[in-house]
Design an enzyme around this catalytic site. Sequence first.
Site, mmCIF file in Angstrom:
data_model
loop_
_atom_site.group_PDB
_atom_site.id
_atom_site.type_symbol
_atom_site.label_atom_id
_atom_site.label_comp_id
_atom_site.label_asym_id
_atom_site.label_seq_id
_atom_site.Cartn_x
_atom_site.Cartn_y
_atom_site.Cartn_z
ATOM 1 N N GLU A 164 12.858 12.446 -3.509
ATOM 2 C CA GLU A 164 13.407 13.808 -3.448
ATOM 3 C C GLU A 164 14.351 13.963 -2.249
ATOM 4 O O GLU A 164 15.384 14.627 -2.349
ATOM 5 C CB GLU A 164 12.258 14.823 -3.418
ATOM 6 C CG GLU A 164 11.525 14.908 -4.753
ATOM 7 C CD GLU A 164 10.268 15.742 -4.691
ATOM 8 O OE1 GLU A 164 10.180 16.716 -5.469
ATOM 9 O OE2 GLU A 164 9.388 15.436 -3.860
ATOM 10 N N GLU A 217 3.982 11.638 -8.617
ATOM 11 C CA GLU A 217 3.058 12.720 -8.266
ATOM 12 C C GLU A 217 2.007 12.979 -9.354
ATOM 13 O O GLU A 217 0.869 13.343 -9.046
ATOM 14 C CB GLU A 217 3.860 14.010 -8.012
ATOM 15 C CG GLU A 217 4.601 14.042 -6.677
ATOM 16 C CD GLU A 217 5.946 13.368 -6.704
ATOM 17 O OE1 GLU A 217 6.713 13.558 -5.737
ATOM 18 O OE2 GLU A 217 6.238 12.629 -7.658
HETATM 19 N N1 T1G Z 1 0.724 9.121 2.055
HETATM 20 C C1 T1G Z 1 -0.188 8.626 2.933
HETATM 21 N N2 T1G Z 1 -0.555 7.316 3.012
HETATM 22 C C2 T1G Z 1 0.058 6.474 2.169
HETATM 23 C C3 T1G Z 1 1.022 6.915 1.216
HETATM 24 C C4 T1G Z 1 1.356 8.304 1.192
HETATM 25 N N3 T1G Z 1 2.264 8.809 0.355
HETATM 26 N N4 T1G Z 1 1.432 5.839 0.510
HETATM 27 C C5 T1G Z 1 0.762 4.775 1.010
HETATM 28 N N5 T1G Z 1 -0.054 5.149 1.994
HETATM 29 C C6 T1G Z 1 -0.923 4.285 2.800
HETATM 30 C C7 T1G Z 1 -2.058 3.670 1.987
HETATM 31 O O1 T1G Z 1 -3.160 4.524 1.930
HETATM 32 C C8 T1G Z 1 -2.354 2.409 2.778
HETATM 33 O O2 T1G Z 1 -3.131 2.778 3.876
HETATM 34 C C9 T1G Z 1 -0.982 1.990 3.280
HETATM 35 O O3 T1G Z 1 -0.167 3.171 3.236
HETATM 36 C C10 T1G Z 1 -0.338 0.936 2.445
HETATM 37 O O4 T1G Z 1 -0.352 1.364 1.103
HETATM 38 C C11 T1G Z 1 6.594 16.685 -2.182
HETATM 39 C C12 T1G Z 1 4.012 16.014 -2.659
HETATM 40 C C13 T1G Z 1 4.127 2.862 -1.688
HETATM 41 C C14 T1G Z 1 3.733 1.570 -3.763
HETATM 42 O O5 T1G Z 1 2.251 8.713 -4.761
HETATM 43 O O6 T1G Z 1 2.019 4.108 -4.484
HETATM 44 O O7 T1G Z 1 5.543 13.033 -2.282
HETATM 45 O O8 T1G Z 1 -5.168 1.560 3.312
HETATM 46 O O9 T1G Z 1 -1.928 -0.425 0.305
HETATM 47 O O10 T1G Z 1 0.292 -1.902 -2.240
HETATM 48 O O11 T1G Z 1 6.892 15.827 -4.277
HETATM 49 O O12 T1G Z 1 1.206 2.864 -1.404
HETATM 50 O O13 T1G Z 1 -3.527 0.547 4.870
HETATM 51 O O14 T1G Z 1 -4.862 2.561 5.572
HETATM 52 O O15 T1G Z 1 -0.781 1.109 -1.328
HETATM 53 O O16 T1G Z 1 2.358 -2.074 -0.789
HETATM 54 C C15 T1G Z 1 3.955 10.607 -3.746
HETATM 55 C C16 T1G Z 1 1.811 6.464 -3.008
HETATM 56 C C17 T1G Z 1 3.238 11.382 -2.695
HETATM 57 C C18 T1G Z 1 3.138 6.909 -3.504
HETATM 58 C C19 T1G Z 1 2.935 0.713 -1.528
HETATM 59 N N6 T1G Z 1 3.942 9.209 -3.409
HETATM 60 N N7 T1G Z 1 1.848 5.120 -2.466
HETATM 61 O O17 T1G Z 1 1.936 -0.026 -2.143
HETATM 62 O O18 T1G Z 1 0.525 -0.626 -0.081
HETATM 63 S S1 T1G Z 1 3.165 13.083 -3.143
HETATM 64 C C20 T1G Z 1 3.069 8.353 -3.947
HETATM 65 C C21 T1G Z 1 1.919 4.040 -3.281
HETATM 66 C C22 T1G Z 1 4.727 13.682 -2.813
HETATM 67 C C23 T1G Z 1 6.381 15.507 -3.056
HETATM 68 C C24 T1G Z 1 4.968 15.098 -3.264
HETATM 69 C C25 T1G Z 1 1.833 2.705 -2.626
HETATM 70 C C26 T1G Z 1 3.189 2.001 -2.405
HETATM 71 P P1 T1G Z 1 -4.223 1.811 4.406
HETATM 72 P P2 T1G Z 1 -0.732 0.334 -0.077
HETATM 73 P P3 T1G Z 1 1.273 -1.276 -1.336
#
Ligand code: T1G
Length: 699
Positions: free
Chosen positions: A107, A127
């Site tokens: 975004e 999301e």
């Molecule tokens: N927020 C907080 N922590 C996050 C995070 C996030 N968005 N994404 C990853 N982490 C942490 C995860 O918990 C882990 O922590 C570490 O980073 C590595 O992640 C307004 C409201 C990007 C594909 O849904 O899909 O934006 O365990 O082990 O396998 O519209 O992480 O090491 O302590 O998964 O390489 C939307 C979520 C949010 C993406 C990487 N975004 N993340 O995968 O590593 S809502 C998502 C992922 C939003 C807006 C709305 C994956 C990854 P720890 P990992 P990975």
Amino acid sequence: MGSVNACVDLKRDNDVAVVTMENPPVNALKHELRAGLIEALKQIKDPAIKAVVLTGAGRAFSAGADISEFGKPLQPPGLHEVIAAIEATPKPVVAAIHGTALGGGLELALACHYRVADRGARVGLPEIKLGILPGAGGTQRLPRLIGPEKALEAIASGDMIAADQARAVGILDAVPDGELVPAAVAFARNAVGKPVKHVRDRDDKIAAARANPAAYEEAAAKIVGRARGRRAQSACVESVRNAFQLPFEDGLAREQALFRELVVSDESKAQRHVFFAEREAARVPDMPASTKPRAFARAAVIGAGTMGGGIAMNFANAGIPVTIIETAADLLRSGLDRVAANYRTTISRGRLTQVEMDQRMNLISGKIGLAAVADADVVIEAVFEEMDLKKQIFGELDRQARPGTLLATNTSTLDVDAIAQATKRPQDVLGTHFFSPANVMRLLEIVRGKATSHEALATAIALGRKLGKVPVVVGNCDGFVGNRMLARRSTESERLLLEGALPQQVDAAVVEFGFPMGPFAMGDLAGLDVGWRIRRARGVRAEVADPLCEAGRFGQKTGKGYYLYQSGLRTPTPDPEVEQIIIEASRRLGIARRPIDKQEIVERMIYPMINEGARILEEGIAYRPGDIDVIWVYGYGWPAWRGGPMFHADQVGLAHVRDRLALYAQRSGDKTLEPAPLLAKLAAERKGFASFKLAAAAA
Ligand code: T1G
């Protein structure tokens, strides 16, 4: 110039400013990062700066909003303010994307004037997988860039889009070769002085839908139909529709209202729980952080049956050469043919190309005899569930495999310690329990034996991730975690039939709860003869399932089981013959049949499993309640929007679960239904499983 704050860096490349987000590991857009971006955008007002490049440090552009901030009071500036500030910038702003740009990360990029990415990048709005919808303008800007139908598909699936595909549909403006940031700087410099249109002001992609929304409504109806009443999907449909029906600001305001509604929902809390539990599940509490996994450049799979073939496909799909080992050429041939047929099916569904199939088949070889494991780093045994056979194989593997090779068994029922003792290196032996179909199901239950070393565990976890699985480490016991809990459900499902319910009634209640399939349809799919063989070996009788099997009703494979299946069809049809077998069994056992309502059915399908989950935690077979939830979501079809059995128990309230179990135990006389000590204790303390800590329990 330099670091604006701990999360944002600002450098100059002559007349172009490069703003870098730095919040390892994935540049989640936490409060500090947002504040740093606002400050950086102030600093680039310097007239010497003609253009801006926004990028991320480390392995991603940005994974979006910081999910751990959800449910807490929002600290300003919000993401909307950052986006408005970018759009208010009179100079061209170019997003330079590498790794992933997801959710709020994409975004942000959609608020920029241009988006360039390197070839390996992936973008998306996932999301929906958190039970929400994009809340920072994604449902209003993406349709303006790629059209409402494509935008809805991307938003309702939440899937990642590869750079080339994103370029093709118009999300990205360029996918330059070579170094990304210098290419983005050149792109930005080239845009100076040229008229730019903000995405928000584009209308060309939405005008057609405004004039004739038929195509959109058709796609929307399919999504709502599949959602089975879940709120997040219909909210996405409504919000994307607003993109071509309402003025931008009105659509944006409605999106924010929908976001606020969903982010506090039980569904979203459940899916966020699963997100973090999945990442936590790969951590072994007593394993030193310094433990390094061994390499796994080459693999061997023993047994070319359905599971063996599926497991081998995982290795080939991950680019790891694998040898399938059998005892005879015909068995090997039919196993390799089945693998090839599986790939052809995937091609026919448009999810694989012939070139990709050929590449993967070239990584799969076949051999006769266990000597072929000599050059493997990891060996996975997937032969028939027979202890003597497995012990004989592991004894031979002990002689043939190199020192340090990971020796894994895919058993789903047998004692991993007993198998390990057939070798002189039990420290290198563990269970890798794949789920059928092994090349599809994401769960990998890693079974830790008494002697299994931390290094072997770390290797299996890393391997699981490499194969695209969700690894969960569990202890060794009968049925491990998933099957052990499932056994409680099976006992109760048979009891429900004897007391008055019918298979279609039980399955309907379980499907309505959110499972893709009920226990009886699932039994017919897996084959009732599998359980029958195990029960006979154990001298146990099932009052309904056994008469069905004695009548040759093994399920789909014989065209009839708990249901009837018209030839070639997989649709279960209730069968009066089954009803007679059930009624006869009740009569034989002197059980007066009674009407049983949906709530009782659902409770008796789930609470005995939760109770067994409590015992599993007490015994340390699972380290965390979240591990059990992840196992059920990724291995047994538990709906992610209900968080998993242990999370669900906390939402319902442990006192209620305890009291219902006590009632069902008293009614049936089944002592296993009596509330487990941990459940009773937490209920009495008005706590949930979420408060459970292994260390405290073990102490
Ligand atoms: N927020 C907080 N922590 C996050 C995070 C996030 N968005 N994404 C990853 N982490 C942490 C995860 O918990 C882990 O922590 C570490 O980073 C590595 O992640 C307004 C409201 C990007 C594909 O849904 O899909 O934006 O365990 O082990 O396998 O519209 O992480 O090491 O302590 O998964 O390489 C939307 C979520 C949010 C993406 C990487 N975004 N993340 O995968 O590593 S809502 C998502 C992922 C939003 C807006 C709305 C994956 C990854 P720890 P990992 P990975």
